[in-house]
Every structure is written in C-alpha cells, then in structure tokens.
Design a protein around this motif. Structure first.
Motif, PDB file in Angstrom:
ATOM      1  N   ARG A 197      55.819  49.201  46.393  1.00 51.94           N
ATOM      2  CA  ARG A 197      54.651  48.919  45.298  1.00 51.94           C
ATOM      3  C   ARG A 197      53.723  47.964  46.124  1.00 51.94           C
TER       4      ARG A 197
ATOM      5  N   LEU B 223      49.919  48.389  47.060  1.00 51.59           N
ATOM      6  CA  LEU B 223      48.690  47.610  46.970  1.00 51.59           C
ATOM      7  C   LEU B 223      47.980  47.096  48.329  1.00 51.59           C
TER       8      LEU B 223
ATOM      9  N   LEU C 161      40.761  47.131  44.706  1.00 56.68           N
ATOM     10  CA  LEU C 161      41.692  46.995  43.712  1.00 56.68           C
ATOM     11  C   LEU C 161      41.070  46.454  42.160  1.00 56.68           C
TER      12      LEU C 161
ATOM     13  N   ASP D 147      45.467  45.325  39.169  1.00 52.86           N
ATOM     14  CA  ASP D 147      46.060  45.447  40.287  1.00 52.86           C
ATOM     15  C   ASP D 147      45.984  44.252  41.293  1.00 52.86           C
TER      16      ASP D 147
ATOM     17  N   GLU E 104      48.555  41.814  39.821  1.00 47.08           N
ATOM     18  CA  GLU E 104      49.898  42.381  40.233  1.00 47.08           C
ATOM     19  C   GLU E 104      50.119  42.141  41.805  1.00 47.08           C
TER      20      GLU E 104
END
Length: 335
Positions: free
Chosen positions: A16, A20, A27, A31, A34
């Motif tokens: 993940r 990203l 983003l 996001d 994160e």
C-alpha cells in the motif's frame, strides 16, 4: 523472530505504501495522511529488521521504499535550474526594488558630487595644473591618448574579465563593509565620483568632453548603477546597526545580511554584463550613437527589471531574503 511470518504480516502495508508513493502529488487528503502514517510504520519495520533479523535482501527492499516515501512526504529538492529561475525572477529583483530608496539616493548624491567636482576642477587652472603636467595632460587627452587607448589596451576578453573582477571587488567592498556604519561605502563612493570628475574635467579642458562621454556611457550607465545598488545596500546594512527597528539587532542584521548575499550574487551577473560591454562595445569601431545606444538599452532593461519584475515580486510577498531552507532558524523574540 521468524522473518517469513513478519513479511506475511506486513506485506500488505508495504504494498500500500508503494502504491501511495507511486501516486505522490496526486493524493487526496486522506491518502496523504495514510502515506505519512505508513511511512512512519514501515520505517519502524525497517529498524526492527535491521536490529533483529538483518536479512540483506529485505533490508535493501525496505530501505529503498522508506527512502522514496521520505521524499514523497518531505518533498524533494527543487532542481537547480528552478532555484536559479526563482532567484532571478523573484528574490533578486524584489531585493533591488525594496532597497530602491537607498541606492537611488546614493546615485543622486554621487552624480551631484561628480558634476560639482568636474565643474570646479575644469574651471580652476591651478587645480588642473596640480593634477598633471602639460606633457601628461596631452598624453592623457590628445586623440589616441591614454583615455582612448585604455579600453583597447588588452584583448577584449581579458580586458572584460579584469574590469569585471575590479568592479566586483568595489561592489563587494560597498556591500559587506557597510556594516562598519557605512563609512567604507561613503569613502568608496567619494573616490569613484572624484575619479570620474577628474577624467571629465581633463577631457573638457581639452575640448573633448564628447569623446569622454562616448567612452564612459556605453558601459558606465549599467556599471555605475550596479555600484550605486551595492552602495545603497551597504548603507542600509550600516543603518541597521544604528536602528534595527522593532527587531533585535541580531535578528535585523541577520535578515539584512542575507539580503546582502542576494544582492552580491545578482550584481555579479549585472557587472559581468557591463564588463562585456566595456570590453567589446566601448572600444569597438561602432559609431558613438550606436555604442551609447547599447548602453542605454542595457540600462533601461535593468530599470524595467527592477520596477516591473521587482515590484511585482515584492507585491507578491517576496522580501529579497535567501530561501527559508537556507536562512537558518531564528530565536523567538518577545513582542
């Protein structure tokens, strides 16, 4: 610790994060949050692997992922060409514009001193006689004399380099020694003004003032403007020592000192241009009007740069300081 179990437990998080990082710059808000969280978490995973089970392949993979994530989180450095572009389109012109009152005042005072001194010297035979003997006077001012041949005394390239170095030294003196209450700056302006006044007076007495201006103006307009800018900046630095305003003297001098660095870097290029004109245009076989015209174009271009580009940059909030990343931290001050 079982490395295979550890990898299986966290592989989804690593994948993940990799996803990203690949979409950094596009983003959404959640996001991006994160991304920061996973970067911190995977950095911890890397630390654990290194200390407990330093598998070389896994360490290399996680190190690369963490490095990319760090760049995505903190932002990568701007390319050098972009930094140079920002300097010449924002910082330097803003610094010129914001200090305009200081260097315009320096220019006005210096030109007034030049004019008064030249008229006085040219109108007083005793002063003229004390400056040069009849033979030296003729050697200096006659057609083909030293005033004319000076600009072609060396090959154009080496002459331009020598002039640039000398002018850069004068500008540096004005910029950095201004901190001594501006005294060295005033002396440098006085010496420069007097030197030009003597040249104008001698050539005027020989009936060749037009030749004098034909040799001085092509490069001199931009060159003198650069010197006046350096002098004004140095005087402003000296005044900051006397009156730092509402800031502490240390903070005020730090800010103005960084602006001096901006001016020094920018004026190096300005003086390089004037040096090229002095080396290649002033002694050229072009008609006087063409040589002076080139000097006028260079001077007008510089003034437009200051009062159009610089004014726009200042209105946009640019203060002519170095980039905040290189300015260092400031100690908090009581209001």
């Amino acid at each position: 610790m079982d490395v295979d179990v550890f990898v299986a437990a966290h592989q989804a998080e690593w994948n993940r994060l990799r996803d990203l990082v690949g979409r950094a710059g596009k983003l959404s808000g959640p996001d991006a949050d994160e991304l920061v969280t996973l970067y911190q978490r995977v950095a911890t995973h890397l630390s654990i692997i290194r200390s407990v089970a330093p598998d070389p392949v896994l360490v290399a993979q996680l190190s690369g992922l963490v490095a990319k994530a760090r760049s995505a989180v903190t932002g990568s450095h701007s390319p050098a060409w972009r930094e140079v572009g920002l300097f010449f389109t924002h910082r330097f012109p803003a610094a010129l514009y914001l200090s305009r009152r200081w260097w315009l005042a320096s220019a006005a005072a210096s030109i007034a001193v030049m004019a008064i001194a030249a008229v006085w010297i040219a109108g007083d035979p005793q002063v003229l006689a004390s400056l040069a003997s009849p033979e030296e006077f003729k050697d200096l001012t006659a057609p083909g004399g030293k005033y004319e041949t000076y600009y072609s005394s060396d090959p154009a390239g080496s002459f331009a380099a020598r002039v640039w170095t000398n002018n850069a030294w004068v500008a540096a003196t004005c910029l950095f020694l201004g901190v001594v209450l501006g005294v060295p700056v005033i002396y440098a302006l006085w010496a420069n003004s007097l030197n030009l006044a003597i040249g104008a007076a001698l050539m005027s007495s020989a009936g060749r003032l037009d030749v004098f201006f034909g040799l001085i103006l092509p490069h001199g307009m931009l060159e003198l403007t650069a010197v006046f800018v350096a002098a004004g900046t140095g005087l402003k630095l000296g005044w900051t020592v006397v009156d730092p305003g509402r800031r502490s003297r240390t903070a005020a001098l730090g800010e103005q000192g960084r602006s001096v660095v901006v001016m020094a870097l920018g004026l190096t290029v300005v003086l390089l241009i004037s040096g090229v004109i002095e080396g290649f245009v002033t002694p050229s076989g072009l008609p006087t009007w063409a040589r002076i015209g080139i000097g006028v174009i260079a001077e007008v271009a510089f003034l437009l740069y200051v009062f159009v580009v610089g004014r726009r940059a200042a209105k946009a909030g640019e203060v002519g300081d170095v980039d905040w990343r290189y300015a260092g931290d400031s100690r908090p001050e009581a209001g």
